[in-house]
Design an enzyme around this catalytic site. Structure first.
Site, PDB file in Angstrom:
ATOM      1  N   LYS A 129      -3.575   2.967  -2.461  1.00 60.37           N
ATOM      2  CA  LYS A 129      -3.005   2.346  -3.855  1.00 60.37           C
ATOM      3  C   LYS A 129      -3.068   2.349  -4.245  1.00 60.37           C
ATOM      4  O   LYS A 129      -4.097   3.191  -4.766  1.00 60.37           O
ATOM      5  CB  LYS A 129      -3.229   1.079  -3.033  1.00 60.37           C
ATOM      6  CG  LYS A 129      -3.576  -0.070  -2.220  1.00 60.37           C
ATOM      7  CD  LYS A 129      -3.975  -1.498  -1.877  1.00 60.37           C
ATOM      8  CE  LYS A 129      -3.311  -1.941  -3.087  1.00 60.37           C
ATOM      9  NZ  LYS A 129      -2.172  -2.394  -3.612  1.00 60.37           N
ATOM     10  N   LYS A 157       4.338   3.787   6.102  1.00 57.11           N
ATOM     11  CA  LYS A 157       3.395   4.297   5.196  1.00 57.11           C
ATOM     12  C   LYS A 157       1.971   4.952   6.250  1.00 57.11           C
ATOM     13  O   LYS A 157       1.093   4.774   5.475  1.00 57.11           O
ATOM     14  CB  LYS A 157       2.888   3.246   4.285  1.00 57.11           C
ATOM     15  CG  LYS A 157       4.152   2.078   3.495  1.00 57.11           C
ATOM     16  CD  LYS A 157       4.227   2.965   1.834  1.00 57.11           C
ATOM     17  CE  LYS A 157       5.396   2.165   1.509  1.00 57.11           C
ATOM     18  NZ  LYS A 157       5.074   1.636   0.425  1.00 57.11           N
ATOM     19  N   ALA A 164       0.634  -1.521  -0.134  1.00 56.39           N
ATOM     20  CA  ALA A 164      -0.518   0.286  -0.335  1.00 56.39           C
ATOM     21  C   ALA A 164       0.692   1.255   0.100  1.00 56.39           C
ATOM     22  O   ALA A 164       1.805   1.211   0.797  1.00 56.39           O
ATOM     23  CB  ALA A 164      -0.822  -0.149   1.448  1.00 56.39           C
ATOM     24  N   ASP A 165       0.504   2.748  -0.682  1.00 55.98           N
ATOM     25  CA  ASP A 165       0.794   3.630  -0.240  1.00 55.98           C
ATOM     26  C   ASP A 165       0.539   4.608   0.924  1.00 55.98           C
ATOM     27  O   ASP A 165       1.671   5.244   1.550  1.00 55.98           O
ATOM     28  CB  ASP A 165       0.797   4.360  -1.631  1.00 55.98           C
ATOM     29  CG  ASP A 165       0.884   3.733  -2.636  1.00 55.98           C
ATOM     30  OD1 ASP A 165       1.916   3.363  -3.188  1.00 55.98           O
ATOM     31  OD2 ASP A 165      -0.124   3.320  -3.917  1.00 55.98           O
ATOM     32  N   GLU A 212      -6.068  -4.613  -8.999  1.00 56.21           N
ATOM     33  CA  GLU A 212      -5.724  -4.703  -7.685  1.00 56.21           C
ATOM     34  C   GLU A 212      -7.066  -5.040  -6.207  1.00 56.21           C
ATOM     35  O   GLU A 212      -7.150  -6.207  -5.367  1.00 56.21           O
ATOM     36  CB  GLU A 212      -4.882  -4.041  -6.573  1.00 56.21           C
ATOM     37  CG  GLU A 212      -3.640  -3.983  -7.372  1.00 56.21           C
ATOM     38  CD  GLU A 212      -2.669  -3.264  -6.845  1.00 56.21           C
ATOM     39  OE1 GLU A 212      -1.307  -2.417  -7.389  1.00 56.21           O
ATOM     40  OE2 GLU A 212      -2.446  -1.913  -6.615  1.00 56.21           O
ATOM     41  N   GLY A 217       0.207   3.098  -6.388  1.00 60.84           N
ATOM     42  CA  GLY A 217       1.409   3.659  -6.393  1.00 60.84           C
ATOM     43  C   GLY A 217       1.872   3.310  -8.156  1.00 60.84           C
ATOM     44  O   GLY A 217       2.241   4.252  -8.597  1.00 60.84           O
ATOM     45  N   GLY A 218       1.648   2.549  -8.047  1.00 60.12           N
ATOM     46  CA  GLY A 218       2.189   1.061  -9.920  1.00 60.12           C
ATOM     47  C   GLY A 218       1.233   1.269 -10.583  1.00 60.12           C
ATOM     48  O   GLY A 218       1.775  -0.124 -12.046  1.00 60.12           O
TER      49      GLY A 218
HETATM   50  C1  5RP Z   1       0.451  -1.003  -6.877  1.00 54.45           C
HETATM   51  C2  5RP Z   1       0.814  -0.826  -5.517  1.00 54.45           C
HETATM   52  C3  5RP Z   1       1.598  -0.830  -4.546  1.00 54.45           C
HETATM   53  O1  5RP Z   1       1.292  -1.858  -3.496  1.00 54.45           O
HETATM   54  C4  5RP Z   1       1.774  -0.045  -3.903  1.00 54.45           C
HETATM   55  O2  5RP Z   1       2.106   1.345  -4.368  1.00 54.45           O
HETATM   56  C5  5RP Z   1       2.987   0.070  -2.415  1.00 54.45           C
HETATM   57  O3  5RP Z   1       3.822  -0.099  -3.232  1.00 54.45           O
HETATM   58  P1  5RP Z   1       5.245  -0.466  -2.482  1.00 54.45           P
HETATM   59  O4  5RP Z   1       5.616  -1.641  -2.655  1.00 54.45           O
HETATM   60  O5  5RP Z   1       6.019   0.040  -4.378  1.00 54.45           O
HETATM   61  O6  5RP Z   1       6.066   0.671  -2.050  1.00 54.45           O
HETATM   62  O7  5RP Z   1      -0.371  -0.002  -4.783  1.00 54.45           O
HETATM   63  O8  5RP Z   1      -0.445  -0.052  -7.895  1.00 54.45           O
END
Ligand code: 5RP
Length: 225
Positions: A96, A123, A85-86, A105, A98-99
């Site tokens: 969530k 986080k 999670a972000d 998801e 960030g990717g």
């Molecule tokens: C991707 C997500 C990731 O779970 C979130 O960005 C966390 O990433 P990281 O483990 O690299 O901090 O939601 O869409």
């Protein structure tokens, strides 16, 4: 180092994985570590695991790590879903995406019997406050932009790295980051954003679907839920 915190969280989640399980696999750098650790566990303990990946990147990494990968058509109810999670607040609501993998998801999180969030403890925040990622069908972008502004959000179309132009999700859509400041009622905002025609999904994952939270730290882990 943040890496060690992520590793500790991922290793704790590995303890939840047993022979024969169908495991939903999230996305991101913390999950990357989880996937590699899962690959090692499969070899070391000679167990059978089937993965259901929430992104192309995780799917490819799972295959590389020796994990058999299937999908929700064959396994509509994975036994467990492990994802990062972000941001996560004290009630365990998450942001969530960030990717840019938030839609798949959220589907796998809802589909699975148990959703385990793995994060490094940085986080965790009192209240969610980062911009909310929103997946938008390109045809609707201008309209959605206007509606997000009317809802009080500042919207920024996410630009690609290694690509000229916007990020395109695994589903062929746009991702915008929508800043609403501090989220006092994340569950309400999740519904409000998703009610806009043209929005496919948004990155608020409300606490109702979170079963367990593992927060990694440099020297260990805390299981918060
Ligand atoms: C991707 C997500 C990731 O779970 C979130 O960005 C966390 O990433 P990281 O483990 O690299 O901090 O939601 O869409």
């Amino acid at each position: 180092m943040v890496y060690n915190s992520k590793l500790n969280a991922a290793r704790k989640a590995i303890e939840y994985i047993e022979d024969g399980l169908v495991v939903g696999i999230g996305s991101g750098t913390t999950v990357e570590i989880f996937i590699k650790e899962l690959g090692k566990k499969i070899v070391n303990e000679n167990i059978e695991i089937t993965g259901v990946a929430s992104s192309l990147k995780s799917h490819m990494l799972a295959v590389e790590s020796g994990i058999a990968v299937s999908d929700l058509i064959q396994f509509p109810e994975p036994d467990i879903y492990v994802d990062g999670a972000d941001q996560i607040d004290l009630q365990f609501n998450c942001i969530k995406g960030g990717g840019a993998a938030l839609t798949r998801e959220k589907i796998v999180a809802h589909a699975s019997k148990k959703f385990v969030v793995i994060v490094d403890s940085s986080k965790i925040v009192e209240k969610l406050h980062m911009p909310v990622p929103v997946e938008i069908i390109p045809f609707a972008y201008g309209y959605v932009e206007k509606k997000i502004r009317q809802c009080g959000g500042r919207i920024t179309l996410r630009e690609g790295g290694g690509k000229f132009g916007p990020v395109v999700s695994d589903n062929g859509n746009l991702i915008a980051d929508c800043d609403f400041g501090v989220l006092n009622e994340p569950e309400e905002l999740e519904k409000t954003i998703n009610f806009i025609p043209g929005v496919l999904e948004n990155g608020i994952f409300s606490k109702e679907i979170v079963d367990s939270v593992i927060a990694g730290e440099e020297g260990g882990v805390k299981v918060l839920k």
